[in-house]
Structure formats: structure tokens, C-alpha cells
Design an enzyme around this catalytic site. Structure first.
Site, short mmCIF file in Angstrom:
data_model
loop_
_atom_site.label_atom_id
_atom_site.label_comp_id
_atom_site.label_asym_id
_atom_site.label_seq_id
_atom_site.Cartn_x
_atom_site.Cartn_y
_atom_site.Cartn_z
N HIS A 170 39.42 -72.94 11.39
CA HIS A 170 39.08 -73.07 9.98
C HIS A 170 38.93 -74.54 9.65
O HIS A 170 39.67 -75.36 10.19
CB HIS A 170 40.18 -72.45 9.10
N ASP A 191 39.11 -63.66 8.63
CA ASP A 191 38.19 -62.67 9.19
C ASP A 191 38.71 -61.99 10.44
O ASP A 191 38.11 -61.03 10.93
CB ASP A 191 36.84 -63.35 9.52
N1 ACO Z 1 36.53 -70.97 19.37
C1 ACO Z 1 36.52 -71.98 20.26
N2 ACO Z 1 36.54 -73.29 19.93
C2 ACO Z 1 36.58 -73.59 18.62
C3 ACO Z 1 36.59 -72.59 17.63
C4 ACO Z 1 36.57 -71.23 18.05
N3 ACO Z 1 36.58 -70.26 17.16
N4 ACO Z 1 36.61 -73.17 16.41
C5 ACO Z 1 36.60 -74.49 16.63
N5 ACO Z 1 36.59 -74.75 17.96
C6 ACO Z 1 36.64 -76.07 18.59
C7 ACO Z 1 35.31 -76.78 18.54
O1 ACO Z 1 34.52 -76.50 19.67
C8 ACO Z 1 35.73 -78.22 18.45
O2 ACO Z 1 36.12 -78.63 19.74
P1 ACO Z 1 35.88 -80.17 20.20
O3 ACO Z 1 36.72 -80.99 19.28
O4 ACO Z 1 36.31 -80.21 21.63
O5 ACO Z 1 34.40 -80.43 20.02
C9 ACO Z 1 37.00 -78.18 17.60
O6 ACO Z 1 37.54 -76.88 17.83
C10 ACO Z 1 36.76 -78.39 16.10
O7 ACO Z 1 35.75 -77.44 15.67
P2 ACO Z 1 34.63 -77.76 14.62
O8 ACO Z 1 33.50 -76.80 14.82
O9 ACO Z 1 34.31 -79.24 14.63
O10 ACO Z 1 35.42 -77.46 13.26
P3 ACO Z 1 34.80 -77.12 11.88
O11 ACO Z 1 35.86 -77.41 10.89
O12 ACO Z 1 33.50 -77.82 11.69
O13 ACO Z 1 34.49 -75.55 11.97
C11 ACO Z 1 34.72 -73.20 11.87
C12 ACO Z 1 35.28 -74.57 11.41
C13 ACO Z 1 33.21 -73.13 11.57
C14 ACO Z 1 35.42 -72.11 11.05
C15 ACO Z 1 34.99 -73.01 13.38
O14 ACO Z 1 36.38 -73.04 13.62
C16 ACO Z 1 34.36 -71.73 13.94
O15 ACO Z 1 33.20 -71.76 14.32
N6 ACO Z 1 35.13 -70.61 13.99
C17 ACO Z 1 34.57 -69.33 14.42
C18 ACO Z 1 33.79 -68.69 13.26
C19 ACO Z 1 34.70 -68.16 12.18
O16 ACO Z 1 35.69 -67.50 12.44
N7 ACO Z 1 34.32 -68.43 10.91
C20 ACO Z 1 35.04 -67.94 9.75
C21 ACO Z 1 35.75 -69.07 9.04
S1 ACO Z 1 36.69 -68.44 7.68
C22 ACO Z 1 35.53 -68.18 6.49
O17 ACO Z 1 34.54 -68.84 6.39
C23 ACO Z 1 35.78 -67.11 5.55
#
Ligand code: ACO
Length: 429
Positions: free
Chosen positions: A308, A364
Site C-alpha cells: 500500500h 483487497d
Molecule cells: N508484490 C511484490 N512486490 C511489491 C508489491 C507486491 N504486491 N507491492 C510493492 N512491491 C515492491 C515493489 O516492486 C517495490 O520494490 P523495489 O523497491 O525493489 O522496486 C517496492 O515494493 C515499493 O513498491 P512501489 O510500487 O514503489 O509502491 P507504491 O506505493 O508506488 O505502490 C501499490 C503501492 C500500487 C499498492 C503496490 O503495493 C501494488 O502494486 N500492490 C499490488 C496491487 C494492490 O493490491 N493494489 C490495491 C491497493 S489498496 C487500494 O487501492 C484500495
């Protein structure tokens, strides 16, 4: 004297006020930065940028805290009805009995959707995604209320539009479900409350007017609606505020919010989680293999329902939903996907990759399991998020429309394209 932040730009020092929110959150007010220094800030994805002040929701992602108007999400989910929470979000206080009665009965007056919408609705391709249908239907709904499209509306007119949108969302969402199944629309039954009425329009049949949803399922649904109602400046709420800042009408702003919510990184994740769990289940249930895939930078797969932007701890909503899932399964029977979800959570939370990045289950991760147990197909999951979030979007619009300091949202950019060059004639290129 209040605190300030000193910034040195090209050798010259500037001072900017530090403002403090009611829960102690601090922000550097840089609104004069460009005027004073000629520089802008660059913050891709707005990771550090506050776009507005707001009185609606307080969120502490480090501690896993979520409050609406001062009430904890745990307190509200345990004790309140969804419409009480809606009133709280919209008007800033919990309603007394008379206010609640007026609020709920006014919503009931507006539950029917104009039959004219059906012609457009029926022309959507069979099998098209419910979120696309919903966003189009809500934008089109506004065309039936031309006075509501006037940006200079009275407070009363705005409130009427808010109640109308809240009332018609479940009706439209149920119509989408019925069309998907090739079944006739079940009209609203105003003797039922908001949640039971929605379940009746969805799972009742015109041939079975005596359908009565199980009270445990109604209660679980009520909880899910509360948990999804607002979450401060997330992607869809920011979208609604940006669209609304141009004085676009409320139907257009909510339609834009629905489109933003649809994306798999935002509300669309609830559908993706179940699809992922089903894939893992059919693949033999080897959770370690899928966790390894999520960690592999060469593989685009992410653990859906994990991570998140703001929570670097358990999402408090996920904790409540997980508990609620067990209550629902007692009525509907166990789902083998829950076992996979639990294993996935356990494995990820012990893994260094997830620990170091502070990736926890989000709202979610477990919600889809409940939606599935209630009988909803996967493509409807994000629609089930949009119904309550509409109230959050509307609360933010009320705040925005009442804010005298509000300006059109118009970020700047850091230009990295071609520098100036001259036009050459077509034949000479
Ligand atoms: N699985 C694997 N790796 C992940 C995940 C995941 N679900 N989420 C984040 N990471 C990793 C990224 O690859 C990144 O790694 P790095 O630092 O080595 O590059 C690090 O964790 C940070 O992730 P970001 O994408 O930069 O974080 P951001 O805050 O931009 O994204 C997000 C947040 C979009 C929710 C992300 O965690 C994600 O894609 N999760 C899966 C989708 C999801 O569940 N979305 C629902 C969110 S809740 C809502 O909107 C109601």
C-alpha cells in the site's frame, strides 16, 4: 514563533512555514516556493505531496490507524450502519434519530433510475466490464438532471444530487449484474434498508418476490461498505477532486472516480486477488513458487492485495475483513481459496523481501473472498467497492465546494523533451 523550514536554493536561504494537523502531522507549506525561488518541486506519484487540507479522514500508515471524523474504523465497523457512516462523512457528525430518519427516507425517494437510461444500457456489448458500464451510466445519469450540471448550484441542489447519486448507485449496479445474467431487472424495494435492498435487487428474482437475504450476509455487507467508504486522498478520490476543481458537475466527477478505481493497482485489485488465488489453487497450491515469482524483478507478477502506498503496517480494514470472512463462511461453507490466502499471507510476512519493503495485506486481500461467498462474480467486485466509495468521493466534493481557498488543480511538470528547433518543409524532411 511557529516552526519553519529553511531551504537553500542556489546559495540563497528561504524560509517556509511548517503547518501542523490536528493529529500532529507536519507539512512544509511550499505554496510560495516558485514565486520566491523560480523552482518547482518534483514528486512522481505524489509520494510526499499533500494536495489539500481535509477534515474527513485521518490515516497513520506507520501505525495502521484509520479514523473518520475522529471515530476509529474498528468502532464504526462494529457498531454503525453504512448510512450512519455516510452521514458522518458527508456532514461531519453522526446523525441523531430524527436526522437519520430523514436522511434514509430521502435516499429511498430516489432509488429508481430513469428508464430512459435503459436504451443506452442495453446497447453495451454483452460481457463488457461492469466498471466500464457503471462509469458510463453515472455520467449519463447527469444528463437527466440538466440543472444539476450548472456549476453555481445552491447548497440544497448539491445535497439533492448527493442523495440521488447515493440512492441510484445500488440500483444501477444491480441492473448491471442482472443484465450480465440475462435476467430482468428487480426494482428497488423501499421497505428494505440500503444493504438488504441492494442484495434483493441483485439476488432476488422478479419470479421470487419473497427473497430474504441472510442477516449474517447483510451484516457482512454492511461492514464491507463501511470499510470501503473513504480513504482520504487515494487515486480515485484525488481524481474526483481534480475533476471537481474545474467545477465539472458531480455526475462527471463521480464517473471519473469510478474509472480511476477500476485500475488493478487500485480498486481493481480485489478482482485480481481472487483470480490470483484461483490460479495458485489450480496450479497445485504451491504458495512458495508464487511468492518467488512476486519477488522476481524480471517477472511482472505482483502479489495482488499486498502493499500500500500509505500503510507500512497492517491495513486495519484488512484485519476486520479477515475476521468477517470467517463469520460469512460459517453460513456459506468454507472456501478452499481462504486456505491459500492464509498460507500466502503467512509466507509473505516471514519473507525478507516483504518485511524490508513493509508490504502487508491491504483491504483487497480478503474482501473478494467474502464477495465470492455472497455469490458475486469476480467482475462485480470493484463495483462493490464503488458503491460505498461514492459516498467518500461525494464527501470530498462537499468539502471542496465549500472551500473558499479552493483553486483549479493544475500541477506543473519538469520538461525533458526536445529543445527549440525550426520547422522544415515536408519535402525537405
Ligand atoms: N508484490 C511484490 N512486490 C511489491 C508489491 C507486491 N504486491 N507491492 C510493492 N512491491 C515492491 C515493489 O516492486 C517495490 O520494490 P523495489 O523497491 O525493489 O522496486 C517496492 O515494493 C515499493 O513498491 P512501489 O510500487 O514503489 O509502491 P507504491 O506505493 O508506488 O505502490 C501499490 C503501492 C500500487 C499498492 C503496490 O503495493 C501494488 O502494486 N500492490 C499490488 C496491487 C494492490 O493490491 N493494489 C490495491 C491497493 S489498496 C487500494 O487501492 C484500495
Amino acid at each position: 514563533m511557529s516552526e519553519t523550514a529553511k531551504i537553500i536554493v542556489e546559495g540563497k536561504e528561504y524560509e517556509f512555514p511548517i503547518i501542523v494537523g490536528t493529529e500532529g502531522e507536519k507539512a512544509i507549506d511550499i505554496s510560495k516556493l516558485r514565486d520566491l525561488t523560480g523552482h518547482i518541486t518534483l514528486d512522481i506519484g505524489f509520494k510526499n505531496t499533500g494536495s489539500t487540507k481535509s477534515d474527513i479522514t485521518f490515516l497513520d500508515g506507520e501505525e495502521g490507524i484509520l479514523h473518520h471524523r475522529g471515530y476509529s474504523i474498528e468502532d464504526l465497523a462494529e457498531h454503525a450502519s453504512f448510512l450512519e457512516v455516510s452521514y458522518l462523512l458527508l456532514y461531519g457528525k453522526l446523525p441523531n434519530a430524527a436526522e437519520y430518519e430523514e436522511f434514509t427516507s430521502t435516499i429511498k425517494e430516489h432509488t429508481l433510475a430513469n428508464e430512459g437510461l435503459l436504451a443506452m444500457f442495453n446497447s453495451f456489448p454483452t460481457g463488457s466490464h461492469p466498471m466500464g458500464q457503471l462509469s458510463s451510466m453515472v455520467a449519463a445519469l447527469g444528463l437527466y438532471y440538466p440543472k444539476a450540471l450548472n456549476p453555481h448550484r445552491s447548497e440544497e441542489a448539491i445535497n439533492r444530487t448527493i442523495l440521488r447519486l447515493m440512492a441510484k448507485m445500488p440500483t444501477i449496479c444491480a441492473m448491471i449484474y442482472k443484465k450480465r445474467n440475462g435476467h430482468p431487472t428487480v426494482y428497488p424495494k423501499n421497505s428494505l434498508d440500503y444493504v438488504a435492498n441492494y442484495l434483493n435487487m441483485t439476488f432476488g428474482q422478479v419470479t421470487m418476490p419473497e427473497y430474504e437475504p441472510d442477516p449474517v450476509l447483510v451484516s457482512a455487507m454492511n461492514k464491507l461498505l463501511i470499510l470501503h467508504a473513504d480513504h482520504e486522498q487515494n487515486c480515485s478520490t484525488s481524481t474526483v477532486r481534480i475533476v471537481g476543481s474545474s467545477q465539472a458537475n458531480l455526475y462527471a466527477t463521480i464517473s471519473a472516480g469510478i474509472s480511476a478505481l477500476w485500475g488493478p493497482l487500485h480498486g481493481g485489485a480485489n478482482q485480481e486477488v481472487i483470480e490470483m488465488l484461483e490460479k495458485i489453487h489450480h496450479d497445485g497450491g504451491d504458495v512458495d513458487k508464487w511468492v518467488a515469482k512476486a519477488k522476481d524483478k524480471e517477472d511482472p507478477f505482483r502479489l495482488m492485495g499486498f502493499g500500500h502506498r500509505v500503510y507500512k503496517n497492517f491495513d486495519p480494514r484488512a484485519v476486520i475483513i479477515k475476521k468477517s470472512a470467517y463469520e460469512v463462511f460459517e453460513v456459506t461453507g468454507m472456501n478452499p481459496l481462504l486456505e491459500i490466502a492464509l498460507k500466502l499471507e503467512e509466507t509473505a510476512l516471514k519473507d525478507d523481501y516483504f518485511i524490508s519493503r513493509k508490504l502487508y495485506p491491504n483491504v483487497d486481500f480478503y474482501s473478494g473472498l467474502i464477495y465470492q461467498a455472497l455469490g458475486f462474480p469476480e467482475e462485480m467486485f470493484t463495483v462493490l467497492f464503488a458503491i460505498p466509495r461514492t459516498v467518500g468521493w461525494l464527501a470530498h466534493m462537499v468539502e471542496l465546494l465549500g472551500d473558499k481557498e479552493q483553486k483549479i488543480s493544475r500541477p506543473r511538470q519538469w520538461y525533458t523533451g526536445q529543445d527549440e528547433r525550426s520547422y522544415t518543409d515536408l519535402q525537405k524532411r
